[in-house]
Write a protein that holds these residues in place. Structure first.
Motif, PDB file in Angstrom:
ATOM      1  N   PHE A   1       6.572  -5.497  16.468  1.00 16.61           N
ATOM      2  CA  PHE A   1       7.881  -4.976  16.901  1.00 16.61           C
ATOM      3  C   PHE A   1       7.914  -4.868  18.429  1.00 16.61           C
ATOM      4  N   ILE A   2       6.840  -4.323  18.997  1.00 15.63           N
ATOM      5  CA  ILE A   2       6.771  -4.181  20.455  1.00 15.63           C
ATOM      6  C   ILE A   2       6.864  -5.556  21.117  1.00 15.63           C
TER       7      ILE A   2
ATOM      8  N   GLU B   1      17.821  -6.312  12.613  1.00 17.90           N
ATOM      9  CA  GLU B   1      18.771  -5.201  12.471  1.00 17.90           C
ATOM     10  C   GLU B   1      18.729  -4.288  13.707  1.00 17.90           C
ATOM     11  N   PHE B   2      17.531  -4.087  14.260  1.00 22.51           N
ATOM     12  CA  PHE B   2      17.420  -3.289  15.489  1.00 22.51           C
ATOM     13  C   PHE B   2      18.278  -3.903  16.593  1.00 22.51           C
TER      14      PHE B   2
ATOM     15  N   THR C   1       3.997  -2.189  14.048  1.00 25.54           N
ATOM     16  CA  THR C   1       4.329  -1.581  15.334  1.00 25.54           C
ATOM     17  C   THR C   1       4.125  -2.589  16.462  1.00 25.54           C
TER      18      THR C   1
ATOM     19  N   TYR D   1       8.978   5.831   5.118  1.00 28.06           N
ATOM     20  CA  TYR D   1       9.722   5.673   6.372  1.00 28.06           C
ATOM     21  C   TYR D   1       8.948   6.082   7.627  1.00 28.06           C
ATOM     22  N   GLN D   2       7.885   6.858   7.460  1.00 28.10           N
ATOM     23  CA  GLN D   2       7.288   7.446   8.660  1.00 28.10           C
ATOM     24  C   GLN D   2       5.834   7.035   8.850  1.00 28.10           C
ATOM     25  N   ASN D   3       5.475   5.874   8.338  1.00 27.69           N
ATOM     26  CA  ASN D   3       4.068   5.482   8.338  1.00 27.69           C
ATOM     27  C   ASN D   3       3.945   3.985   8.618  1.00 27.69           C
ATOM     28  N   ARG D   4       4.657   3.545   9.655  1.00 30.33           N
ATOM     29  CA  ARG D   4       4.694   2.135  10.049  1.00 30.33           C
ATOM     30  C   ARG D   4       3.290   1.651  10.431  1.00 30.33           C
ATOM     31  N   SER D   5       2.866   0.501   9.875  1.00 25.69           N
ATOM     32  CA  SER D   5       1.505   0.027  10.144  1.00 25.69           C
ATOM     33  C   SER D   5       1.357  -0.363  11.620  1.00 25.69           C
ATOM     34  N   MET D   6       0.122  -0.354  12.099  1.00 24.69           N
ATOM     35  CA  MET D   6      -0.130  -0.732  13.493  1.00 24.69           C
ATOM     36  C   MET D   6       0.275  -2.187  13.728  1.00 24.69           C
TER      37      MET D   6
ATOM     38  N   ILE E   1      10.413  -6.919  20.854  1.00 18.52           N
ATOM     39  CA  ILE E   1      11.345  -6.199  21.717  1.00 18.52           C
ATOM     40  C   ILE E   1      11.123  -6.558  23.194  1.00 18.52           C
TER      41      ILE E   1
ATOM     42  N   ILE F   1       9.023  10.279   1.570  1.00 19.51           N
ATOM     43  CA  ILE F   1       9.667   9.943   2.850  1.00 19.51           C
ATOM     44  C   ILE F   1       8.607   9.521   3.867  1.00 19.51           C
ATOM     45  N   TYR F   2       7.518  10.279   3.897  1.00 17.53           N
ATOM     46  CA  TYR F   2       6.459   9.953   4.845  1.00 17.53           C
ATOM     47  C   TYR F   2       5.886   8.565   4.570  1.00 17.53           C
TER      48      TYR F   2
ATOM     49  N   ARG G   1       0.810  -1.223   0.000  1.00 16.22           N
ATOM     50  CA  ARG G   1       0.000   0.000   0.000  1.00 16.22           C
ATOM     51  C   ARG G   1       0.842   1.272   0.000  1.00 16.22           C
TER      52      ARG G   1
END
Lengths: 320, 320
Positions: free
Chosen positions: B206-207, B246-247, B203, B195-200, B210, B191-192, B55
């Protein structure tokens, strides 16, 4: 710029300094201009550290030649001070106490808010970084540009543009960086030190912050809380919180991101970011803070829970 | 390249395709070359999507003109297929079933491992991206370059260089991007979206990942586990796991990062990254997997805990 060179020629000593809480542009532009001026003026040039330098910049050549503030106790007559990346003279920190001893101040900066505090002011608000202005100064005056200086300028420009994503990045920025890469700079090493070497303290406080992340209003608001206990347990410093509020903002659907940091038992700092629509400086102003449309903050006397409820209430009002 | 233009001139139809699991370079180079060829060859040019398009690339002009695979049921005689960013012909996915119907294949790619499967092969392994090669083709042949095409090329180059940090980034890359920015591209929007629109979903997984991160051997090893339950609860897809290993690797002190993903009840996928010293492909090979020195992986039949203990044992051996 020729007038700067004339001024430097006439000066007994040339001191360079950049802002406290130094970032890559502060350190990189300082080291770059300092290194190229040392080629001409040798021992007349003194680079000053206004603050502790983050370990990640230790790879820069000449970083170890930076002098402590106490070198300012012996400023000779007829000395000039060059400030780099300082929007206001107060940004040089405690060095400000020595300001009257300088014959002239040369103010080199790219912040649009710069107060023109210098006797000579070279302010270019369309430059991505002070590093970009230093590059121009070097080219216009045929000063030395070598691999070490190119490393410092790349560090300055890369960090101040978020690796070329911020809207201050122009075609000129990319052309300058292309020229810097032609000096066979240590790009991979710089990238590693700056972007790929997150400290364990920063990693752990990030994990804590993310564990406590909560979403409200159909995921349009993301808030997390960082307590003193969390800071103590992870041994994190304030600078280790950089990036958390942006991580929250960059989630799809989130319009407002908020980080609430406990400073003392009944004192918290609130940082706000907005993705597009909402002016967060309006919210900050309600609590006697300030900032910009997309980034603002304030400090209030309250516990964390009260602060959270108060800011949530103000945000929700504006989401409607 | 003139031989390509000659080939295209002689063809009845021109089909373009790029690889499955498409990334920014796959989509960007496809849209850019397709758009510029449409200027000359009009309806002779057909862009094919080999797979679903994430998307986040919907902002690209002409993205909606991409055809499904079923358009390949009617390939006319004397048609040519241009593949973009495919190291091997199998990367075009199910479209491979139609491969015999094409008179010629033109293979445009930057992967050093490219198998030269085309009748004409334009392989430049020193290019940062296939987008960079398409830019060269456009310039060498005086093809159309406009804002829409520049947007697509910027997307290709920015994503394949990790926003200019990977070691494939050269001074030429920056010079090309400078020229693209001169077309007043929608950089901030790109860019938005990228790189700046990570899906929920991304997210949340990832949480979860981590939260389960563990360090071993004095923080030199970082491992996390992602179970089927976690994937189900967060509604995440495989692609949402990008960036987690990578994180972990990018933490100071960590030499080996590992993500263990449960595929089925007794089947797990292990991804390994090494920061510098250790060859993780050696570990992957023990378990019949493979990869490179710094990035490798394998799948084994075991539960998560057993897989974790086994990989830990092999890593610790090599840390000594």
């Amino acid at each position: 710029m020729n007038k700067i060179i004339g001024e430097l020629d006439r000066s007994k000593m040339i001191y360079l300094i950049s802002h406290i809480n130094p970032d890559g542009d502060s350190i990189g532009s300082l080291v770059a201009l300092g290194s190229t001026l040392k080629e001409i003026y040798k021992d007349k040039v003194i680079l000053i550290k206004s603050d502790n330098i983050p370990r990640k910049f230790n790879f820069l050549t000449n970083i170890e030649t930076l002098s402590d503030l106490n070198v300012l106790n012996n400023i000779r007559d007829n000395s000039v001070l060059i400030t780099l990346d300082c929007g206001d003279i107060s940004r040089i920190g405690e060095a400000y106490n020595y300001i009257d001893k300088f014959k002239k101040i040369i103010n080199i900066d790219h912040h649009i808010s710069n107060t023109n505090f210098g006797d000579i002011n070279i302010i270019k608000s369309d430059a991505s970084s002070t590093g970009e202005i230093v590059f121009d100064i070097i080219k216009e005056n045929n000063l030395l540009l070598n691999k070490d200086i190119a490393n410092a300028l790349y560090t300055a420009i890369s960090t101040d543009t978020g690796s070329f994503i911020y809207d201050n990045t122009t075609s000129k920025t990319h052309r300058i960086v292309a020229e810097l890469l032609d000096y066979d700079i240590d790009k991979d090493k710089i990238i590693y030190e700056i972007y790929q070497n997150r400290s364990m303290e920063k990693t752990n406080i990030f994990i804590q912050a993310i564990k406590h992340l909560e979403f409200f209003s159909n995921n349009r608001i993301g808030i997390t809380v960082i307590t003193k206990k969390m800071m103590n347990e992870t041994n994190a410093k304030s600078e280790d919180l950089d990036g958390i509020v942006e991580f929250i903002r960059d989630t799809d659907g989130v319009e407002i991101a908020c980080v609430i940091k406990e400073l003392e038992n009944d004192k918290v700092k609130v940082s706000l970011r907005s993705k597009s629509r909402i002016n967060v400086s309006e919210i900050a102003e309600i609590f006697s803070g300030g900032g910009h449309i997309r980034a603002a903050g304030y400090t209030i006397e309250s516990n964390v829970e009260v602060a959270k409820n108060k800011v949530l209430k103000e945000i929700i009002k504006r989401l409607r």
